[in-house]
Design a protein around this motif. Structure first.
Motif, short mmCIF file in Angstrom:
data_model
loop_
_atom_site.label_atom_id
_atom_site.label_comp_id
_atom_site.label_asym_id
_atom_site.label_seq_id
_atom_site.Cartn_x
_atom_site.Cartn_y
_atom_site.Cartn_z
N GLU A 1 -23.07 8.98 105.37
CA GLU A 1 -23.96 9.52 106.39
C GLU A 1 -25.43 9.50 105.98
O GLU A 1 -26.31 9.60 106.83
N ARG B 1 -24.42 14.96 100.23
CA ARG B 1 -23.49 14.02 100.86
C ARG B 1 -23.41 12.72 100.08
O ARG B 1 -24.31 12.37 99.31
N THR C 1 -27.33 17.78 110.30
CA THR C 1 -26.12 17.57 109.50
C THR C 1 -24.98 18.34 110.16
O THR C 1 -25.21 19.23 111.01
N GLU C 2 -23.76 18.02 109.78
CA GLU C 2 -22.60 18.68 110.38
C GLU C 2 -22.67 20.19 110.20
O GLU C 2 -22.35 20.95 111.11
N TRP D 1 -28.97 2.38 107.08
CA TRP D 1 -27.67 2.89 107.47
C TRP D 1 -26.55 2.10 106.79
O TRP D 1 -26.59 0.87 106.73
#
Length: 233
Positions: free
Chosen positions: A78, A106, A159-160, A73
């Protein structure tokens, strides 16, 4: 094992995801090794695992193909599934046969590009299968163009753009299988043997199952929740 042999081993089979985060009851490389042995004994054709330490432990106890990832992370992006070339290299050196990368467009750490990571793996490690973990049909198309050997549906719902997806997306599997020349791996929210079978029937080359097999606390809770619906409870 070369690429052709790896893919032949996986076809129409079950890949078991043996992963546990720190604080979970099954956490630890020894546990991951034991889960992998149990999965192999049950007929699994491959193992999905995260991190060099766990992959090394699993490689010591099984000859099955290991679908390796490295969850890392970073505050500035993201992407966390094998986000850099160095993360991919470390799991290859640990014994992974397949490297799974975040296959979305991304932003990655330090501005690395998916195409460059795929290109470098193919160049430096020609026997390693590269898999792109995608969320959408468009991402799958792009991943194939960038040189991925396999596309998976792992990130659909995470994911968004796809956060509305709460169940396995068979339509996505069908669309990818119809449009792509490379194999499609179905992963995510496969809770039953019926789900797994339908995924294969929808065009998946193989399926990955994790929680429904390797998270005993969640499996137990499903039974308990069902029993709690009885009138006397």
């Amino acid at each position: 094992m070369d690429k052709k042999s790896v893919l032949k081993t996986l076809k129409n089979g079950l890949i078991v995801s043996c992963q546990a985060r720190e604080g979970w009851p099954m956490y630890g490389s020894n546990m991951m090794g034991a889960l992998s042995q149990a999965a192999e004994k049950g007929g699994a054709v491959g193992i999905r695992a995260t991190g060099p330490e766990n992959i090394e432990a699993i490689r010591k106890v099984t000859t099955l193909p290991i679908m390796g990832i490295y969850k890392q992370w970073f505050d500035e992006c993201e992407v966390y599934i094998t986000p850099t070339y160095e993360s991919a290299k470390s799991i290859i050196e640990a014994g992974a046969s397949i490297v799974a990368l975040d296959g979305t467009q991304r932003r990655r750490p330090r501005g690395e590009k998916l195409e460059k990571i795929v290109e470098k793996i193919h160049s430096e490690h020609p026997d390693i299968v590269v898999m792109a973990d995608c969320a959408t049909f468009e991402e799958g198309l792009i991943a194939e163009k960038l040189g991925a050997d396999i596309v998976s549906t792992t990130l659909c719902g995470y994911t968004e753009e796809t956060k509305y997806v709460k169940e396995i997306d068979y339509d996505l599997i069908r669309k990818l299988a119809s449009a792509l020349k490379i194999p499609i791996i179905a992963e995510g929210r496969i809770h039953t043997k019926e789900h797994a079978r339908k995924a294969i029937e929808s065009g998946a080359f193989a399926v990955v199952v994790g929680t429904a097999i390797t998270r005993p606390e969640i499996i137990t809770k499903r039974f308990v929740d069902e029993l709690n619906l009885l009138p006397d409870n």
